[in-house]
Design a protein around this motif. Structure first.
Motif, short mmCIF file in Angstrom:
data_model
loop_
_atom_site.label_atom_id
_atom_site.label_comp_id
_atom_site.label_asym_id
_atom_site.label_seq_id
_atom_site.Cartn_x
_atom_site.Cartn_y
_atom_site.Cartn_z
N TYR A 103 0.82 -1.20 0.00
CA TYR A 103 0.00 0.00 0.00
C TYR A 103 0.86 1.26 0.00
O TYR A 103 0.51 2.27 -0.62
N ALA A 104 2.00 1.20 0.68
CA ALA A 104 2.86 2.38 0.80
C ALA A 104 3.75 2.58 -0.43
O ALA A 104 4.62 3.44 -0.42
N THR B 65 -3.11 11.91 13.08
CA THR B 65 -2.77 12.60 11.83
C THR B 65 -3.26 14.04 11.81
O THR B 65 -2.61 14.92 11.25
N ARG B 93 -7.24 13.73 -0.59
CA ARG B 93 -5.90 13.22 -0.28
C ARG B 93 -5.68 13.23 1.22
O ARG B 93 -4.81 12.54 1.75
N GLN B 97 -6.06 9.39 8.79
CA GLN B 97 -4.84 8.58 8.87
C GLN B 97 -3.98 9.00 7.67
O GLN B 97 -4.46 8.95 6.54
N THR B 98 -2.75 9.39 7.90
CA THR B 98 -1.92 9.90 6.79
C THR B 98 -1.82 8.88 5.67
O THR B 98 -1.80 7.68 5.90
N ASP B 99 -1.73 9.40 4.46
CA ASP B 99 -1.57 8.51 3.31
C ASP B 99 -0.54 9.12 2.38
O ASP B 99 -0.83 9.99 1.57
N THR B 101 0.85 7.99 -0.12
CA THR B 101 0.76 7.65 -1.55
C THR B 101 0.14 8.81 -2.34
O THR B 101 0.24 8.84 -3.55
N LYS B 102 -0.47 9.74 -1.65
CA LYS B 102 -1.16 10.82 -2.36
C LYS B 102 -0.36 12.13 -2.37
O LYS B 102 -0.86 13.16 -2.77
N ASN B 110 2.49 6.05 5.71
CA ASN B 110 1.08 5.73 5.86
C ASN B 110 0.86 5.33 7.29
O ASN B 110 1.70 4.71 7.90
#
Lengths: 321, 264
Positions: A103-104, B65, B93, B97-99, B101-102, B110
């Motif tokens: 996912y990361a 987050t 985005r 919860q931090t992501d 990937t965006k 993440n």
């Protein structure tokens, strides 16, 4: 195609070839690093560790942390290859592989050794019949069921810059040589090992050699079986599988894995949607592992050439109907 | 409470209101730590946010987050209006919860499944060691998160690999007390080979002194700061009522809680 397969023991075991291949990778790319969770003896990487202490890390018996550390190493510019026995490299750390790597958007090569019955004397706790299913379910993952040493060593090197999760499940010893030493392999490109018209046997991992033995037995009966190695269970060579379905009208799959979620599942999913022909699966019938020699376990779980032959007969009957 | 602590908390309240979600108790307990790191300690700026040798901030306690966005807003990485307009929509985005990937820069990991950030941070610190990079890695963990087994795996690893460029901050707001009796973090981490300090997690001067003293102390020991904090600090209502562990304020509550923060 030209094969090396004779059915006898390999010229060199994977344990002998693995460490030199990793060293080649180190020379090829200064960013490649290797991590192990205290199974350095299993793939014989102790000397490599001594020689390259800044490239090889023994994390101790802590697979989950090892996966997270590998993700961090990737973020900082490295290309981590990590190893443990197949149940610990997949089942035990699934959340880490799924989230911290997949996912990361991190790229990590996972090597799970002693897959399925090749865990022999370590028994049920080590006998992973579910790793293909687990790893296949990770979006974008590449899943390799290693058939012989030549294929493994080639793909270890050729996939170096592949993005995402790349998983190799491999035997360590006694995998008969199938491919010539100079054979080349591609992710998502299967190989037709023997031509045939009556049925197709798609076999992966240690069952590829078994399928070749079955093909010979069938030939003696006048049955012409096409044997295919998918090379990567995911991505599956869809064009090749569908061509086989169309041309031979029936497929038998063979894998050292639960028939649920592995190679047989992958082939059945594809064929049922696009070219519905019978797909009969040879593999573990939803069972746990146990202690035994490879021969005993093949007997127990029906993984011998004769089991593929029986399934082929059944397949041909279904085809007639 | 100083002005920046109030501003950050009000941003968090607003964003939580906008996305109709959030773990504000947890956010309020660590905001002063995150700000101190970004404002006074880390070698980090919007301009250098993608440079290889930047310092890293990893938010392992992902439920906080909404503490990271306000800090990055005040540091000029994002704008409050931009996040406010986007957060809460399906394709946002930004979420609670931090992501990473965006994003390109600013968000380093993440979060969501606990026990992931610390191993990841240790991997970055290990890479920095191999490369000889001066980059330091700060990782914010929850006290409750230390129930996860991977946290202790990483403690063994970090100590064995002599990752003195790794600083683990425990936002010790006694979440764990409601689950199990954890005993002493100080004694535990010292036993694992950490260089352990303690600080009032809401006192920026004290935090700064502790972080500065630890930074660059190249003695082979990973660093740990046990930050003593209060859940919901800055809003008496939130501190008192655990419903705010996971609850977003409606318009009326937003006004009430904002008023509390202003008066704190």
């Amino acid at each position: 195609m030209k094969l090396r397969y004779t059915g006898s023991k390999p010229e060199a075991d994977i344990t002998q070839l693995f460490s030199p291949t990793m060293e080649e990778l180190f020379e090829l790319d200064e960013k490649v690093v290797y991590l192990d969770a205290d199974l350095m003896g299993s793939l014989k990487t102790q000397e490599l560790w001594k020689k390259h202490p800044d490239r090889v890390f023994n994390c101790g018996i802590q697979e989950a942390n090892m996966v997270g550390v590998a993700a961090g190493l990737f973020l900082a510019g490295y290309k981590p290859y990590i190893h443990s026995f197949s149940p610990f490299a997949t089942r035990r750390v699934f959340d880490q592989v799924f989230l911290s790597v997949g996912y990361a958007k991190k790229s990590v090569h996972l090597i799970g050794s002693d897959a399925g019955i090749m865990a022999t004397d370590n028994g049920g706790t080590h006998m992973c019949f579910e790793d293909l299913a687990l790893m296949r379910s990770i979006p974008g993952a590449c899943v390799v069921d290693v058939s012989d040493a030549a294929m493994f060593m080639y793909l270890l090197k050729s996939t170096k810059d592949r993005e995402g999760v790349t998983y190799f499940r491999t035997p360590r010893r006694n995998a008969p040589d199938i491919y010539e030493k100079d054979e080349t392999f591609e992710v998502g490109k299967g190989k037709v090992l023997t031509e045939g018209e009556d049925l197709t046997i798609i076999a992966s991992g240690v069952m590829t050699a078994t399928a070749l033995a079955a093909q010979r037995l069938l030939a003696e009966e006048g049955i012409s079986a096409r044997v295919v190695d998918p090379i990567t269970v995911k991505p599956l060579d869809e064009a090749l599988v569908l061509r086989c379905a169309e041309e031979t009208g029936v497929i038998v799959t063979a894998e050292n894995h639960n028939v649920i979620g592995g190679l047989g599942g992958a082939v059945a999913e594809l064929v049922s949607e696009n070219c519905p022909v019978p797909v009969l699966r040879v593999g573990i019938r939803d069972q746990y592992g146990q202690v035994g020699t490879e021969a005993f376990l093949r007997e127990q779980y029906g993984l011998n050439p004769e089991d593929i032959v029986k399934k082929a007969h059944l397949a041909l009957e279904k085809k007639k109907k | 409470m100083n002005q920046i602590s109030k501003t950050l908390r009000k941003h968090a309240l607003y964003l939580s209101h906008k996305c109709r979600d959030g773990n504000l108790q947890s956010v309020f307990s660590c905001l002063d730590i995150v700000w101190t790191l970004y404002d006074r300690i880390m070698a980090w700026s919007v301009e250098t946010a993608q440079e290889e040798d930047r310092d890293f901030f990893i938010i392992s306690k992902g439920q906080a987050t909404l503490a990271l966005y306000p800090v990055l807003i005040e540091k000029g990485m994002f704008s409050l209006e931009e996040i406010g307009a986007e957060i809460g929509s399906f394709d946002s985005r930004y979420c609670i919860q931090t992501d990473l990937t965006k994003f390109q820069g600013g968000i380093e990991n993440n979060a969501g499944s606990l026990g992931h950030g610390l191993p990841f941070a240790a991997g970055i610190a290990n890479a920095n060691k191999i490369k000889g990079s001066p980059s330091q890695v700060y990782v914010l963990c929850g006290d409750g998160e230390f129930c996860e087994g991977t946290m202790w795996e990483t403690c063994i690893f970090a100590s064995a690999k002599k990752l003195d460029n790794l600083c683990v901050i425990i936002d010790d707001n006694d979440s764990v007390g409601a689950m199990v009796d954890m005993g002493s973090f100080v004694r535990k981490l010292e036993a694992f080979g950490f260089d352990v300090s303690e600080a009032d997690g809401h006192n920026m001067e004290e935090l700064e002194t502790v972080f500065r003293a630890l930074r660059g102390r190249a003695d082979g020991r990973p660093k740990a700061v046990i930050a003593h904090t209060v859940r919901g600090y800055g809003s008496p209502t939130m501190t008192e009522h655990d419903i705010w562990f996971h609850k977003a304020p409606n318009a009326e509550e937003l006004e009430l809680l904002t008023g509390e923060v202003d008066a704190f």
